[in-house]
Design an enzyme around this catalytic site. Structure first.
Site, PDB file in Angstrom:
ATOM      1  CB  THR A 554     -35.568 -17.143  39.603  1.00 51.56           C
ATOM      2  OG1 THR A 554     -36.628 -17.775  40.345  1.00 51.56           O
ATOM      3  CG2 THR A 554     -35.721 -15.633  39.693  1.00 51.56           C
ATOM      4  CB  ALA A 610     -38.656 -22.496  25.654  1.00 51.15           C
ATOM      5  N   GLY A 663     -26.493 -20.565  26.978  1.00 54.14           N
ATOM      6  CA  GLY A 663     -27.703 -20.389  27.767  1.00 54.14           C
ATOM      7  C   GLY A 663     -28.718 -21.500  27.640  1.00 54.14           C
ATOM      8  CG  ASP A 677     -35.031 -29.012  33.268  1.00 54.35           C
ATOM      9  OD1 ASP A 677     -35.578 -28.196  34.035  1.00 54.35           O
ATOM     10  OD2 ASP A 677     -35.042 -28.880  32.033  1.00 54.35           O
ATOM     11  CE  LYS A 681     -37.920 -28.501  30.555  1.00 56.37           C
ATOM     12  NZ  LYS A 681     -36.998 -28.353  29.405  1.00 56.37           N
TER      13      LYS A 681
END
Length: 814
Positions: A554, A610, A663, A677, A681
């Protein structure tokens, strides 16, 4: 001659009795057979209950008696539907005697040990006679013999001591002249030299069989039960448990003492003395090999022969500074327990002599505390010792094996395995013979402990992982499908048995301690219980499965706030949610500390790049002694996708919408486009490099229009992209005029970090970065001029899911 004993379950129904008769008939074709039988399963308990009810003047004893009567008459009818008159007459006679005895107990309001022995004898007398007469009715050479005529004891009721001289002669004389091929003897019951009915105590039927086998000096005693031998551990709690082919007497006694109910060690002493092997067999699976117990030397590949446990244990602790150097405390303590007839199961004492711990049956705990506190009243009053401490809801687990003493590290492996799964050890005991290593743990941890230890010592190094996934949207669904696809491969090649034990979306959640069927998980989840974050945690905690891993798929702050709860339960955490690791620095450090303290992995590779191995590579550089000097990176697959597709012939709104549809952005695209975001990171990479930094320390230069930055909702934000198209076109035009590409770049240098949209010239490594790719350049002391570069797809459901999957596998390989 063969001696076989069948327990209560083996004769618990007409179906099972038919199996017994088939086994006896087969054996009788080869040799004479002596068969010792217990009462029908559950009857002894019902007899004792009826006696207690009658003693307490409870009329319900009549109902209990009627139940006993109905059970026996039903069995007789089912076994002998056409020829049962003689058996029914015998049963009626015995049942009338039983009813008269119960009536007498009710009238005099007393149940003495002598009367109790007479009461419980009816169970074996009935079952043995029914079986013998049924066999005769079927034309089988069989006869019934009352053991009370053969086994002679003293008058110590409820646990009589056998007079072996008389008993052995009786048995030998009887079987010399017996002509029938099969003799059925009731177990457990006997008579005193004065002719009084007595019983042989717990495990009495085993005892009867052992007495007969020893007297007749048979080659082997067979004990038939409802399991296929002695198992490596309790098969009801550990599905992977399997029968042990051969085991020594000592190992069998240790396992039986610690909960293996197949055998009661004191009862087999007669055959042990003569070194007569015992063969444990399964009545319902007679073809199964079973377990042979003997004193023969047994070659075994594993030093541990079995794992057992005793439940409902209370731990008593006597402690105090006044005990040190003062003799007699132990003697007084054990005398008190002996006087109260309380059996001590486990003993351990600290070398400082400051405390003694005893494990006893929980039902004796209060009686023991009262008696011990009274015995040491003076020392307690003088504060030389503390009042006895009682801890309940405990269990003893034990590793057993004759060869453990010849193998180093068994104890260490046992305790480290338990520790890794957050199983706290309250006390430890190990005899000098090293045949047994025992530990006291919480009763609630028994299943997890047995499964964990069995996996460690008996399974082919296959490690079971139990995964609980919150967030089965786009990425979560891909993760579940990848697990489903690769489960067999992991089991065969990496020896990892990966099970999904819990799933949740924002609406519902499901759990299955045996693993959710991944072919129907969507249908199951649709019908699941209402989902709550706290409920998901509580269910995961309550299942208490070994090697549990919580997977957060999530972007929810409330989910991230629960990581501490999971880690404190030694439940590993795998997260693609960046909020926890980019939260306040103290919280980040707390998560790291908890991971170490509770031996719970905390992995978050997908927080950056990712599925790319960025954090793992960084960690390896730091661990090997290298030092990061600077980091240059394009860390947003979504922003890279946006600016690779945005031109003077496209609309910025359309490109962002496409990125969201595929996505590549968060549900709220402002998180990506505002640079937050990316800032998270680079913050995570800086922290993993060893720098203390918070999110507000990162310089974030926005490229969004002023109205886009100030938008209140996602819909409002999308509207600003339309109205402010000229702003975004101007950014593109400026870069194009300089023959540059727009890239959103994160930098860390000299302890400072920044994120911003930059115009990248054609000779820069970032210039040709295509699609949704990420790139990270690590400049270190070892890579000062030519950086270490990691490049690849940095967004997308499949690659993010594969990154999460890789972290799960990494835990399995540890």
């Amino acid at each position: 001659m063969k001696v076989l004993k069948f327990g209560g379950t083996s004769v618990g129904s007409s179906k099972n009795i038919n199996s017994v008769i088939s086994i006896l008939e087969d054996y009788a074709t080869k040799d004479s057979v002596v068969c010792v039988v217990s009462a029908v399963g559950g009857i002894t308990d019902k007899l004792l209950l009826a006696g207690k009810q009658a003693q307490n003047k409870e009329n319900s004893f009549t109902e209990t008696f009627n139940t006993i009567k109905d059970i026996h008459l039903t069995i007789i009818e089912e076994l002998n539907p056409n020829k049962n008159e003689s058996i029914i007459n015998y049963a009626d006679s015995k049942l009338n005697e039983l009813k008269s005895l119960l009536d007498g107990i009710f009238l005099i309001n007393e149940l003495s040990p002598k009367t109790s022995d007479k009461l419980v004898s009816f169970g074996e007398l009935l079952s043995a006679y029914i079986i013998a007469e049924t066999m005769k009715n079927r034309g089988i050479s069989a006869d019934y013999k009352n053991s009370q005529d053969l086994v002679i004891t003293n008058s110590n009721f409820s646990k009589a001591e056998v007079n072996y001289a008389i008993t052995n002669k009786n048995l030998q004389d009887y079987f010399k002249s017996a002509s029938q091929k099969t003799t059925i003897l009731p177990g457990f019951i006997s008579k005193s030299a004065l002719g009084e009915q007595t019983t042989l105590g717990r495990g009495g039927s085993d005892f009867t069989a052992a007495i007969v086998a020893a007297a007749l000096k048979v080659k082997q005693l067979e004990i038939w039960t409802d399991v296929s031998g002695m198992f490596t551990t309790n098969p009801k709690l550990v599905k992977q448990a399997y029968p042990i082919d051969e085991i020594s007497y000592q190992e069998a006694m240790e396992l039986s003492h610690f909960g293996a109910k197949v055998l009661y060690p004191p009862t087999v002493q007669p055959v042990l003395d003569l070194n007569i092997p015992i063969h444990i067999k399964n009545t319902l699976q007679p073809e199964a090999v079973g377990t042979i117990i003997s004193n023969d030397e047994i070659v075994s590949t594993s030093p541990v022969k079995g794992i057992s446990n005793i439940g409902n244990i209370a731990l008593l602790t006597l402690q105090g500074s006044g005990m040190i150097g003062i003799p007699g405390f132990s003697k007084r303590l054990f005398e008190v327990l002996s006087q109260e007839k309380i059996n001590v199961i486990l003993i351990t004492q600290a070398s400082s002599e400051h405390s003694i711990c005893l494990g006893i049956d929980e039902t004796d705990a209060e009686k023991a505390k009262t008696a011990i506190d009274a015995a040491f009243d003076n020392e307690i009053a003088l504060h030389k010792i503390d009042p006895i401490i009682v801890e309940k809801d405990l269990s003893i687990i034990a590793l057993v094996g004759d060869n453990m003493k010849n193998h180093q590290g068994i104890s260490g492996k046992m305790f480290s395995t338990l520790g890794k799964n957050n199983i706290n050890i309250r006390a430890i005991a190990q005899g000098a013979s090293e045949k047994n290593i025992s530990a006291v743990i919480l009763q609630s941890d028994v299943k997890k402990a047995l499964n964990t230890l069995h996996e460690q010592f008996f399974e082919s190094k296959t490690k079971q992982l139990n995964v609980f996934i919150t967030g089965v949207g786009n990425v979560g669904e891909k993760l579940v499908e990848q697990i489903k696809q690769q489960r067999q491969y992991l089991k065969e090649n990496l020896k990892i048995n990966l099970r999904v034990a819990g799933l949740s979306n924002s609406r519902t959640m499901i759990f299955n301690e045996e693993g959710i069927d991944l072919s129907t998980w969507k249908d199951q989840l649709a019908k699941g219980e209402k989902a709550t974050l706290e409920g998901f945690f509580e269910n995961t905690k309550a299942l208490n499965l070994r090697n549990s891993i919580f997977v957060d798929v999530t972007a929810n702050k409330e989910v991230a706030n629960l990581y501490t709860n999971y880690l404190r339960q030694s439940i590993g955490v795998v997260a693609c949610n960046k909020i926890a690791c980019s939260s306040d620095f103290e919280n980040y450090k707390l998560l790291k500390r908890l991971s170490l303290k509770y031996n719970a992995p905390f992995l978050f590779e997908t927080n950056v790049g990712a599925g790319l191995p960025i954090i793992d590579t960084l960690g390896n550089l730091i661990a090997s002694g290298d030092k990061i000097t600077s980091i240059h990176a394009v860390l947003s697959g979504s922003l890279n996708f946006v600016f690779n597709n945005f031109t003077d012939k496209t609309k910025f709104y359309d490109v962002v919408k496409q990125a969201a549809a595929e996505g590549y952005t968060e549900p709220d695209p402002r998180i990506d486009l505002s640079g937050v975001d990316v800032a998270r990171k680079i913050l995570i990479l800086a922290r993993e490099s060893g720098v203390e930094m918070n999110l507000e320390d990162i310089e974030n230069t926005p490229f969004l229009s002023e109205s886009g930055m100030e938008s209140d909702t996602v819909d409002d934000f999308y509207q600003t992209l339309i109205t402010d198209e000229a702003h975004y076109q101007s950014l593109y035009a400026s870069a194009k005029a300089k023959n540059c590409q727009l890239k959103y770049v994160a930098q860390f240098n000299n302890g400072k970090a920044s994120v911003s949209l930059q115009e990248i010239p054609s000779d820069h490594p970032f210039y040709n970065l295509k699609g949704k790719d990420n790139i990270v350049m690590f400049y270190t002391q070892r890579y000062p001029e030519q950086p270490m570069i990691i490049k690849g797809a940095g967004a997308g459901a499949d690659v993010t899911a594969s990154g999460l999957f890789a972290d799960i596998i990494r835990i399995g390989n540890d």
